[in-house]
Write an enzyme that holds these catalytic residues in place. Sequence first.
Site, short mmCIF file in Angstrom:
data_model
loop_
_atom_site.label_atom_id
_atom_site.label_comp_id
_atom_site.label_asym_id
_atom_site.label_seq_id
_atom_site.Cartn_x
_atom_site.Cartn_y
_atom_site.Cartn_z
N ASP A 24 63.18 48.45 99.78
CA ASP A 24 64.44 48.31 98.91
C ASP A 24 64.11 47.21 97.87
OD1 ASP A 24 66.29 50.09 100.03
OD2 ASP A 24 65.49 48.82 101.89
N ASP B 156 68.50 48.11 93.56
CA ASP B 156 68.40 49.40 94.22
C ASP B 156 69.37 49.64 95.32
OD1 ASP B 156 67.04 51.76 95.24
OD2 ASP B 156 65.96 50.78 96.78
N GLU C 151 69.06 51.53 89.74
CA GLU C 151 68.80 53.02 89.81
C GLU C 151 69.82 53.91 89.63
OE1 GLU C 151 64.97 54.35 92.08
OE2 GLU C 151 66.68 54.54 93.57
#
Length: 179
Positions: free
Chosen positions: A140, A7, A67
Site C-alpha cells: 500500500d 492508495d 488511484e
Amino acid sequence: MIILGVDPGTNFTGFGVINYTKNNFNRITHGIIKLSPSKSLPLKLEIIYNELNGIIKLYKPDEFAIETAFYGKNVQSAMKIGYARGVSILAAVHNNVPTSEYSPREVKKSIVGNGAASKEQVGFMIRTLLEIKTVKMKYDESDALAIALCHAFRLKSTTKKSKDWKSFIEAFPERIINQ
C-alpha cells in the site's frame, strides 16, 4: 513541489509524500492508515479523512494524486474503495490541494513500463527510483509512492517533450537504471 499520493482502501490506506524539484524526486515520508476491521465503515471513513487531513496540514502538498477505482468481481469491495476515495479526495479539496486521478494500469506503466506489472515489480522500481534501501515497505505504501511519482512524471512530461530516445535520456536521466 510536494506531491501526496494515496492508495485508498477501507482496511489499509497507503500514503506517500515526495518532493519533485527539476529532475529530482525524493521521498519525504510514506505510511499506512491501518483501520480496525471491527470499526464500522462510517468510522473508518472518518479516520481516513482525519488522518489525510493531518498529513496535508503537516506536509502542505502542492498536488494530490489518487488511484482510480478498478472494477473487480466484488461490487461491495469496489463500492467501499469508492467511499475511501471520496473522503480522501474531500480531504484534499477541503485543503485547496489540486487533485488528479490515475488508473492502476497507468501508474504501473509510468513506473515499470508495463501496465500489467506485479506489485513486487512496482515496489522494486519505487525503491530504485527513490533510492530507498533500508526502509521496509508494504504494498500500500509503495503503491502510494508510485501514484505520487506517476503524477510527477505526468507534470514533467507536460513541460518537456522528447522527439527521440537521445532527447528522452537527456531530459529524464533519473529514469535510466544502470546495472
